[in-house]
Design a protein around this motif. Structure first.
Motif, PDB file in Angstrom:
ATOM      1  N   THR A 275      86.887 -36.608   8.446  1.00 10.16           N
ATOM      2  CA  THR A 275      86.144 -36.724   7.188  1.00 10.16           C
ATOM      3  C   THR A 275      86.501 -35.606   6.225  1.00 10.16           C
ATOM      4  O   THR A 275      86.632 -35.820   5.020  1.00 10.16           O
ATOM      5  CB  THR A 275      84.626 -36.714   7.466  1.00 10.16           C
ATOM      6  OG1 THR A 275      84.305 -37.724   8.422  1.00 10.16           O
ATOM      7  CG2 THR A 275      83.847 -36.975   6.181  1.00 10.16           C
ATOM      8  N   ALA A 276      86.667 -34.388   6.751  1.00 15.68           N
ATOM      9  CA  ALA A 276      86.950 -33.238   5.891  1.00 15.68           C
ATOM     10  C   ALA A 276      88.416 -33.122   5.526  1.00 15.68           C
ATOM     11  O   ALA A 276      88.780 -32.279   4.694  1.00 15.68           O
ATOM     12  CB  ALA A 276      86.497 -31.950   6.585  1.00 15.68           C
ATOM     13  N   TRP A 277      89.282 -33.961   6.101  1.00 17.08           N
ATOM     14  CA  TRP A 277      90.721 -33.855   5.874  1.00 17.08           C
ATOM     15  C   TRP A 277      91.116 -33.840   4.400  1.00 17.08           C
ATOM     16  O   TRP A 277      91.948 -33.021   3.994  1.00 17.08           O
ATOM     17  CB  TRP A 277      91.425 -34.983   6.607  1.00 17.08           C
ATOM     18  CG  TRP A 277      92.811 -35.265   6.108  1.00 17.08           C
ATOM     19  CD1 TRP A 277      93.233 -36.351   5.413  1.00 17.08           C
ATOM     20  CD2 TRP A 277      93.966 -34.428   6.249  1.00 17.08           C
ATOM     21  NE1 TRP A 277      94.563 -36.260   5.117  1.00 17.08           N
ATOM     22  CE2 TRP A 277      95.039 -35.090   5.614  1.00 17.08           C
ATOM     23  CE3 TRP A 277      94.189 -33.189   6.836  1.00 17.08           C
ATOM     24  CZ2 TRP A 277      96.319 -34.546   5.560  1.00 17.08           C
ATOM     25  CZ3 TRP A 277      95.467 -32.653   6.775  1.00 17.08           C
ATOM     26  CH2 TRP A 277      96.509 -33.329   6.151  1.00 17.08           C
ATOM     27  N   PRO A 278      90.558 -34.723   3.525  1.00 21.52           N
ATOM     28  CA  PRO A 278      90.981 -34.681   2.119  1.00 21.52           C
ATOM     29  C   PRO A 278      90.781 -33.319   1.475  1.00 21.52           C
ATOM     30  O   PRO A 278      91.639 -32.849   0.721  1.00 21.52           O
ATOM     31  CB  PRO A 278      90.108 -35.758   1.452  1.00 21.52           C
ATOM     32  CG  PRO A 278      89.773 -36.700   2.560  1.00 21.52           C
ATOM     33  CD  PRO A 278      89.615 -35.837   3.774  1.00 21.52           C
ATOM     34  N   THR A 298      81.945 -33.334  -1.715  1.00 17.01           N
ATOM     35  CA  THR A 298      81.893 -34.764  -1.432  1.00 17.01           C
ATOM     36  C   THR A 298      82.018 -35.040   0.060  1.00 17.01           C
ATOM     37  O   THR A 298      81.267 -35.854   0.614  1.00 17.01           O
ATOM     38  CB  THR A 298      83.016 -35.497  -2.194  1.00 17.01           C
ATOM     39  OG1 THR A 298      82.835 -35.289  -3.593  1.00 17.01           O
ATOM     40  CG2 THR A 298      82.978 -36.986  -1.920  1.00 17.01           C
ATOM     41  N   VAL A 299      82.965 -34.376   0.733  1.00 17.42           N
ATOM     42  CA  VAL A 299      83.124 -34.626   2.171  1.00 17.42           C
ATOM     43  C   VAL A 299      81.924 -34.096   2.945  1.00 17.42           C
ATOM     44  O   VAL A 299      81.566 -34.654   3.990  1.00 17.42           O
ATOM     45  CB  VAL A 299      84.443 -34.019   2.706  1.00 17.42           C
ATOM     46  CG1 VAL A 299      85.638 -34.597   1.979  1.00 17.42           C
ATOM     47  CG2 VAL A 299      84.453 -32.505   2.618  1.00 17.42           C
ATOM     48  N   LEU A 303      79.667 -36.194   5.591  1.00 19.29           N
ATOM     49  CA  LEU A 303      79.381 -35.723   6.944  1.00 19.29           C
ATOM     50  C   LEU A 303      77.894 -35.767   7.279  1.00 19.29           C
ATOM     51  O   LEU A 303      77.498 -35.441   8.391  1.00 19.29           O
ATOM     52  CB  LEU A 303      79.897 -34.291   7.127  1.00 19.29           C
ATOM     53  CG  LEU A 303      81.416 -34.129   7.244  1.00 19.29           C
ATOM     54  CD1 LEU A 303      81.817 -32.661   7.094  1.00 19.29           C
ATOM     55  CD2 LEU A 303      81.913 -34.681   8.573  1.00 19.29           C
ATOM     56  N   GLY A 304      77.062 -36.144   6.312  1.00 18.92           N
ATOM     57  CA  GLY A 304      75.627 -36.258   6.554  1.00 18.92           C
ATOM     58  C   GLY A 304      74.819 -35.067   6.092  1.00 18.92           C
ATOM     59  O   GLY A 304      73.610 -34.999   6.345  1.00 18.92           O
ATOM     60  N   ALA A 408      88.002 -25.517   5.101  1.00 17.48           N
ATOM     61  CA  ALA A 408      87.422 -26.072   6.328  1.00 17.48           C
ATOM     62  C   ALA A 408      86.140 -25.330   6.693  1.00 17.48           C
ATOM     63  O   ALA A 408      85.138 -25.944   7.087  1.00 17.48           O
ATOM     64  CB  ALA A 408      88.434 -25.986   7.468  1.00 17.48           C
ATOM     65  N   GLY A 409      86.160 -24.005   6.548  1.00 13.12           N
ATOM     66  CA  GLY A 409      84.965 -23.215   6.839  1.00 13.12           C
ATOM     67  C   GLY A 409      83.832 -23.496   5.869  1.00 13.12           C
ATOM     68  O   GLY A 409      82.655 -23.486   6.243  1.00 13.12           O
TER      69      GLY A 409
END
Length: 442
Positions: A275-278, A298-299, A303-304, A408-409
């Motif tokens: 999900t976080a890849w973009p 957005t990601v 992810l909820g 990512a963090g």
């Protein structure tokens, strides 16, 4: 149906971006082999790639100020209705510090084991002090808004011609938004009208944002192609051991530490990265957490993470949450400089590196760039600032990996906090609910 649409979009988008990365590398290599400089055969291709990449980043950055302002104001209004708002903020800062601490310990360990400063191919003549340095006072100057919009202008003279550029300070915009959001809540009925307008403006900005995000594959071709054409990998030969240490550290944090933290919280790491890849990919090619901020937010929602909380935590993280730039990189770099100049570091020096890495990103939040954190670390340790000049040749190559870990963090911390406090939509995290589709374009 909406959840299926979200899943199809993320899957298809990831394939498009991955394909764009391959195309970008190929075109970049072609431009570099033909010669990317003006007058050479590859100049036209290199310039086209540069324009594509820079235009995409400009579009993203243009949306950041209105997005941060409207999102923070809206999040203040929504967080006011949550009983655990204060705990959300406190836990966010705590996880920022925890992951930074883990990252800097990894950086110090790699610096001591690999000893990059003793295996460098550069000479002392390459040492020079950078034009931009960091200090502990930068937090105060970056925190206080210089104007209502948090904007600043700078003029440079190049060959007798003056060029003026306008930039924005996200930390100042964050402060302005927080103050106005709280003021609107305290203004009674008059404030409700403003908050309603702000909510409408936020919806419009999000729609425009998705139009820009759809251009990510095109922007990726330009950004990655430009990086390959302009920098290549030639400079790595002189600082190969140093670059290897940096990327090993980044890899350990991204692929070992983050998945372990997710698994410890009962969350599927593969789902997180898918999900976080973009956002992670865009951070890698753009080398800008600020430019990636809209996608990261957005990601997080996909992810909820509650929208109100994501709108607050992600902009905060984009200015202060930098495990790559503010933890791993300055730790290994400081040890490199000490080894290169033959300075023996003591246990207190390593503790200072930890201290600067955990708290220093807040101190330099008003500025940008890993060089700022590096100079702050070197100055705190009493090491020569000229040592930073030894590493500038490969900084763009390292910056891609650093920023990817940063982003990512910035997506990880709000996810962990939401899970701990019971506000994470776990069905949305798994992609099993239409709620996740709120972050998808239509």
């Amino acid at each position: 149906m909406a959840a299926q649409k979200q899943s199809r979009f993320i899957s298809g988008f990831g394939v498009q971006v991955l394909s764009a990365m391959v195309v970008g590398v190929i075109l970049g290599l072609i431009a570099r082999n033909l010669g990317p400089a003006e007058g050479q055969p590859g100049f036209a291709l290199a310039e086209t790639l540069r324009i594509l990449g820079s235009s995409f980043i400009q579009l993203l950055k243009a949306l950041v100020p209105p997005l941060v302002f409207t999102a923070i104001v809206a999040s203040i209004a929504n967080l006011a209705d949550l009983q655990n708002a204060a705990r959300l903020v406190w836990r966010t800062l705590l996880w920022f510090a925890i992951t930074a601490l883990i990252a800097v310990v990894i950086g110090i360990t790699l610096g001591l084991v690999l000893q990059p400063g003793l295996h460098a191919g550069v000479t002392a003549e390459a040492a020079k002090a950078p034009s931009t340095t960091g200090s502990w006072l930068d937090f105060l100057t970056g925190l206080v808004p210089s104007n209502f919009l948090g904007l600043s202008a700078s003029t440079k003279l190049v060959d007798g011609a003056a060029t003026t550029s306008v930039s924005f300070n996200v930390l100042q915009i964050l402060v302005i938004s927080l103050v106005i959001g709280v003021a609107a809540l305290r203004s009674g009925e008059a404030g409700k009208t403003f908050l309603a307008f702000n909510a409408s403006a936020l919806a419009v900005i999000r729609k425009v944002l998705w139009w820009v995000i759809r251009l990510t594959p095109i922007g990726t071709v330009g950004l990655l192609g430009t990086a390959v054409a302009k920098y290549g990998w030639d400079a790595l030969s002189q600082l190969g051991q140093f670059a290897l240490a940096i990327y090993i550290g980044l890899g350990l944090v991204l692929l070992v530490v983050y998945p372990a933290l997710l698994a410890a919280h009962g969350l599927n790491p593969l789902r997180f990265f898918r999900t976080a890849w973009p956002a992670i990919q865009l951070g890698f090619v753009s080398r800008s957490s600020i430019g990636t901020l809209p996608v990261t937010e957005t990601v997080n929602q996909a992810l909820g993470v509650p929208r109100a909380y994501a709108a607050f935590a992600v902009p905060l993280g984009a200015t202060t949450k930098m495990d790559g730039c503010a933890a791993i990189y300055p730790a290994i770099s400081a040890i490199f400089v000490a080894q290169f100049f033959g300075v023996q570091l003591q246990i207190t020096d390593y503790l200072l590196i930890v201290f600067v890495s955990v708290l220093g990103s807040a101190a330099t939040a008003g500025l940008t760039g890993a060089t700022v954190m590096l100079t702050l670390t070197l100055a705190t340790l009493g090491l020569p600032l000229e040592g930073a000049g030894l590493l500038l040749a490969i900084d763009p190559i390292l910056d891609m990996g650093r920023t990817a870990v940063n982003v990512a963090g910035q997506a990880l911390a709000p996810t962990l906090v939401s899970k701990e406090l019971g506000v994470l939509d776990e069905r949305a995290y798994a992609g099993d609910t239409p709620l996740a589709a709120e972050a998808a374009p239509s």
